[in-house]
Motif scaffolding. Structure first.
Motif, PDB file in Angstrom:
ATOM      1  N   ASN A  93       0.846  -1.207   0.000  1.00 48.43           N
ATOM      2  CA  ASN A  93       0.000   0.000   0.000  1.00 48.43           C
ATOM      3  C   ASN A  93       0.872   1.245   0.000  1.00 48.43           C
ATOM      4  O   ASN A  93       1.751   1.391   0.853  1.00 48.43           O
ATOM      5  N   TYR A  95       0.329   5.394  -0.190  1.00 48.69           N
ATOM      6  CA  TYR A  95      -0.545   6.556  -0.213  1.00 48.69           C
ATOM      7  C   TYR A  95       0.287   7.825  -0.017  1.00 48.69           C
ATOM      8  O   TYR A  95       1.421   7.766   0.446  1.00 48.69           O
ATOM      9  N   SER A  97      -0.339  10.107   2.172  1.00 47.78           N
ATOM     10  CA  SER A  97      -0.266  10.381   3.603  1.00 47.78           C
ATOM     11  C   SER A  97       0.743   9.461   4.277  1.00 47.78           C
ATOM     12  O   SER A  97       1.256   8.516   3.676  1.00 47.78           O
ATOM     13  N   SER A 124      -2.755   0.919  -4.375  1.00 47.21           N
ATOM     14  CA  SER A 124      -2.171   2.178  -3.933  1.00 47.21           C
ATOM     15  C   SER A 124      -2.931   3.341  -4.552  1.00 47.21           C
ATOM     16  O   SER A 124      -3.717   3.155  -5.491  1.00 47.21           O
ATOM     17  N   GLU A 125      -2.688   4.553  -4.035  1.00 42.29           N
ATOM     18  CA  GLU A 125      -3.341   5.723  -4.597  1.00 42.29           C
ATOM     19  C   GLU A 125      -2.823   6.000  -6.004  1.00 42.29           C
ATOM     20  O   GLU A 125      -1.606   6.018  -6.231  1.00 42.29           O
ATOM     21  N   LYS A 177       1.219   4.844   4.542  1.00 35.46           N
ATOM     22  CA  LYS A 177      -0.047   5.568   4.659  1.00 35.46           C
ATOM     23  C   LYS A 177      -0.223   5.977   6.123  1.00 35.46           C
ATOM     24  O   LYS A 177       0.456   5.450   7.006  1.00 35.46           O
ATOM     25  N   ASP A 178      -1.138   6.909   6.364  1.00 35.85           N
ATOM     26  CA  ASP A 178      -1.205   7.518   7.687  1.00 35.85           C
ATOM     27  C   ASP A 178      -1.487   6.523   8.796  1.00 35.85           C
ATOM     28  O   ASP A 178      -0.882   6.590   9.872  1.00 35.85           O
TER      29      ASP A 178
END
Length: 394
Positions: A93, A95, A97, A124-125, A177-178
């Protein structure tokens, strides 16, 4: 008057002494600062570096900072005229963030400095993958397992960096990611282990090619996907390993425990109810039976329930930590016929899907100072348990 002043002075001295004593007791009772905050440390041999973040809801970008530093150093070297540098990434993943954009920016800078940068990503984004691609970075998107499409996921989390004669394998438990930056995570960097670096690169090439065959060589059997390194009995296990149970095999190699060398500790984001996980639980029960100190930290509530219910592991041996995303096994016992301290880290979960269908990695290192770091990290999480994560997927 003299008597009154003397009494006041005595009371003042007594209060001061009590205050100092109270402060000393507070300092002695408090855990060391390094156990409360994220930290990194180079091993005794200098071949390894370990980094930990401890989670709990506050975003911690130490792992991002460490990876960025290695990327930026490579970019600087190439900008100064060094040739032949490259970076390869496999990440589940990704992202913007949680430090994802920071790493993407560093990779783009490296690419523009003359470093060859290629990445393999899972879900993923699109903003990240488009950004990388539009800046000249080769991106291979695997919506599920790269080399076994239609089965598990491409669940890896590693970076490979060649800078001059330096070769780094950076194995993490964390995505970018966050939510991942708020969980307990670990990072293990292996430096200048030529055989290990080559194994990871050749695995990455197969992910990028969407095939177990690369340059005419096919990794057709499970044994092809287990490769020894050259430092401190290092070894890489590349998944899937259909029909095999590498974690149960590892536990089966523990033959004795004695006071002070009796630890068999595991951290698992997920521990499922499959026959695969049941075999691992059976080994854990065996080790309890021969006197080993078996402890397990799981993230998911389902894992806690199956361990303490179906698998018969006492609840005293299992703790939940919904803020932990670590995947590791550490051993301080008689392993493979010798008193050793191996640690097995990576992206693998204790699930049938991870073992038999997903693209995952498990990395073994045997160096006492490395495993001691993981022992300290485990102890901190063990004495500070947090509620289970009731969610299903990571």
């Amino acid at each position: 008057m003299i008597s009154n002043r003397s009494t006041v002075r005595h009371h003042s001295l007594t209060a001061t002494m009590l205050f100092i004593l109270a402060m000393l007791m507070t300092m002695l009772a408090a855990p060391p600062a390094s156990a409360e905050s994220s930290d990194c440390e180079v091993s005794t041999s200098g071949r390894y570096e370990t980094c930990f973040i401890y989670g709990g809801g506050t975003q911690d970008l130490l792992l991002v900072s460490k990876i960025k530093g290695k990327i930026d150093a490579t970019a600087d070297a190439s900008a100064a005229g060094e040739t032949g540098n490259y970076i390869r990434v496999a990440l589940y993943n990704w992202y913007r963030s949680g430090g994802g954009q920071t790493i993407a920016d560093s990779l783009v800078r490296a690419q523009k400095s003359g470093v060859s940068v290629r990445v393999v990503v899972g879900p993923s984004e699109s903003e990240i993958t488009n950004y990388l691609s539009s800046n000249g970075i080769d991106v291979e998107y695997c919506p599920d397992a790269c080399a076994d499409p239609g089965h598990g996921s491409m669940h890896n989390k590693f970076f490979l960096i060649k800078k001059g004669d330096t070769k780094l394998v950076i194995q993490s438990s964390s995505n970018l990611k966050d939510s991942q930056a708020t969980h307990a995570q670990n990072l293990l960097i292996s430096r200048d282990d030529d055989a290990l670096f080559s194994a990871y690169v050749n695995y990455w090439r197969r992910l990028y090619a969407n095939s177990w065959t690369y340059d005419g060589v096919t990794w057709s059997t499970n044994s092809d996907r287990m490769i020894d390194g050259s430092n401190d009995l290092s070894k890489a296990y590349f998944y899937p390993q259909p029909g095999a149970n590498r974690v149960a095999d590892i536990l089966g190699n523990v033959s004795d425990c004695t006071s002070g060398n009796d630890r068999v500790w595991m951290e698992a984001s997920e521990f499922d109810s499959s026959a695969y996980a049941s075999e691992i639980a059976a080994q854990l029960r065996r080790l309890r039976g021969i006197g080993c100190d078996v402890k397990i930290i799981v993230q998911k509530e389902a894992g806690f329930n199956v361990l303490t219910g179906s698998y018969g592991i006492p609840a005293t041996d299992v703790h939940c930590d919904g803020w932990s995303h670590n995947k590791l096994l550490l051993i301080d016992a008689k392993y493979a016929g010798e008193w050793r301290k191996p640690v097995f880290v990576g992206s693998y979960n204790i699930t049938e899907n991870s073992a038999y269908r997903a693209n995952d990695t498990m990395l073994r290192v045997i160096e006492g100072s490395v495993t001691n770091r993981y022992i300290n990290q485990f102890q901190h999480l063990w004495v500070n348990p947090r509620a289970c994560d009731p969610a299903g997927a990571e």
